[in-house]
Design a protein around this motif. Structure first.
Motif, PDB file in Angstrom:
ATOM      1  N   GLU A 162      58.417  49.492  58.566  1.00 50.85           N
ATOM      2  CA  GLU A 162      57.863  50.802  58.890  1.00 50.85           C
ATOM      3  C   GLU A 162      56.432  50.634  59.403  1.00 50.85           C
ATOM      4  N   ILE A 163      56.084  51.401  60.414  1.00 53.45           N
ATOM      5  CA  ILE A 163      54.773  51.263  61.054  1.00 53.45           C
ATOM      6  C   ILE A 163      53.657  51.602  60.065  1.00 53.45           C
ATOM      7  N   ASP A 164      53.906  52.522  59.178  1.00 53.39           N
ATOM      8  CA  ASP A 164      52.883  52.916  58.203  1.00 53.39           C
ATOM      9  C   ASP A 164      52.554  51.801  57.217  1.00 53.39           C
ATOM     10  N   LYS A 165      53.468  50.874  57.018  1.00 55.16           N
ATOM     11  CA  LYS A 165      53.255  49.802  56.046  1.00 55.16           C
ATOM     12  C   LYS A 165      52.679  48.528  56.677  1.00 55.16           C
ATOM     13  N   LEU A 166      52.394  48.546  57.979  1.00 54.97           N
ATOM     14  CA  LEU A 166      51.844  47.367  58.651  1.00 54.97           C
ATOM     15  C   LEU A 166      50.382  47.155  58.265  1.00 54.97           C
ATOM     16  N   ASP A 167      49.956  45.907  58.328  1.00 57.85           N
ATOM     17  CA  ASP A 167      48.556  45.566  58.122  1.00 57.85           C
ATOM     18  C   ASP A 167      47.831  45.763  59.457  1.00 57.85           C
ATOM     19  N   TYR A 168      47.154  46.866  59.594  1.00 63.60           N
ATOM     20  CA  TYR A 168      46.503  47.207  60.868  1.00 63.60           C
ATOM     21  C   TYR A 168      45.357  46.255  61.198  1.00 63.60           C
ATOM     22  N   HIS A 169      44.705  45.690  60.189  1.00 63.27           N
ATOM     23  CA  HIS A 169      43.623  44.728  60.433  1.00 63.27           C
ATOM     24  C   HIS A 169      44.156  43.463  61.093  1.00 63.27           C
ATOM     25  N   HIS A 170      45.401  43.158  60.880  1.00 59.14           N
ATOM     26  CA  HIS A 170      46.001  41.956  61.476  1.00 59.14           C
ATOM     27  C   HIS A 170      46.682  42.260  62.804  1.00 59.14           C
ATOM     28  N   TYR A 171      47.539  43.280  62.828  1.00 60.14           N
ATOM     29  CA  TYR A 171      48.402  43.500  63.991  1.00 60.14           C
ATOM     30  C   TYR A 171      47.744  44.261  65.144  1.00 60.14           C
ATOM     31  N   LEU A 172      46.916  45.246  64.871  1.00 57.84           N
ATOM     32  CA  LEU A 172      46.343  46.040  65.962  1.00 57.84           C
ATOM     33  C   LEU A 172      45.448  45.214  66.891  1.00 57.84           C
ATOM     34  N   PRO A 173      44.576  44.316  66.390  1.00 61.10           N
ATOM     35  CA  PRO A 173      43.817  43.473  67.319  1.00 61.10           C
ATOM     36  C   PRO A 173      44.714  42.532  68.136  1.00 61.10           C
ATOM     37  N   LEU A 174      45.800  42.041  67.550  1.00 59.10           N
ATOM     38  CA  LEU A 174      46.703  41.161  68.301  1.00 59.10           C
ATOM     39  C   LEU A 174      47.421  41.921  69.410  1.00 59.10           C
ATOM     40  N   PHE A 175      47.891  43.112  69.106  1.00 57.21           N
ATOM     41  CA  PHE A 175      48.563  43.909  70.134  1.00 57.21           C
ATOM     42  C   PHE A 175      47.588  44.322  71.233  1.00 57.21           C
ATOM     43  N   SER A 176      46.353  44.657  70.878  1.00 54.34           N
ATOM     44  CA  SER A 176      45.386  45.048  71.907  1.00 54.34           C
ATOM     45  C   SER A 176      44.970  43.843  72.749  1.00 54.34           C
ATOM     46  N   ASP A 177      45.033  42.638  72.195  1.00 59.68           N
ATOM     47  CA  ASP A 177      44.759  41.435  72.977  1.00 59.68           C
ATOM     48  C   ASP A 177      45.859  41.204  74.010  1.00 59.68           C
ATOM     49  N   GLY A 178      47.061  41.660  73.719  1.00 61.51           N
ATOM     50  CA  GLY A 178      48.169  41.475  74.649  1.00 61.51           C
ATOM     51  C   GLY A 178      48.198  42.460  75.796  1.00 61.51           C
TER      52      GLY A 178
END
Length: 147
Positions: free
Chosen positions: A85-101
């Motif tokens: 579920e998107i609400d349970k993701l670690d935003y500190h880890h995944y959001l910078p990686l996705f924005s780098d892509g």
């Protein structure tokens, strides 16, 4: 019996003048000022040549299978099927990686990065604000930042 030679046959039999071969020389050299020299143009600058994109950390993580995502084909188009579920993701880890892509231009990396950032920002709520300082560096380094 003598045959009459026409003027076209006479011109064909005439010996053509010696052809001079043109020499090739680079511009702004002494050789370029000589007779029978063809000056070469400048080399291509390569401004319109496609440049390879730098490898992003998003591509590395996606190729290793570290993201909890899959491609879901739908009648309306492609979507991301989140394995968690998107609400349970670690935003500190995944959001910078996705924005780098976001600078990726090839499929499926480009689609996953754009759609992943969109989904995370849409469902993030209060989790987005603390991550904004981590997003500054990936966003600044983007050459073609377009959402």
């Amino acid at each position: 019996m003598a045959t009459a030679i026409t003027t076209t046959e006479l011109k064909a039999k005439e010996i053509s003048p010696k052809k001079t071969e043109k020499l090739l020389a680079e511009a702004f050299t002494i050789k370029a000022r000589m007779k029978n020299v063809e000056v070469l143009g400048p080399p291509k600058a390569g401004a319109l040549k496609e440049r390879p994109a730098r490898p992003t950390s998003f591509r590395k993580f996606y190729d290793r299978g570290d993201f909890p995502i899959a491609l879901e084909h739908d009648t309306k188009g492609n979507k991301i099927a989140w394995k968690v579920e998107i609400d349970k993701l670690d935003y500190h880890h995944y959001l910078p990686l996705f924005s780098d892509g976001l600078c990726e231009t090839t499929h499926p990396y480009e689609f996953f990065a754009r759609q992943g950032v969109h989904d995370m920002l849409e469902h993030g709520g209060n989790k987005i604000l603390p991550v904004i300082p981590q997003l500054i560096i990936p966003i600044k380094s983007e050459c073609y930042f377009v959402i």
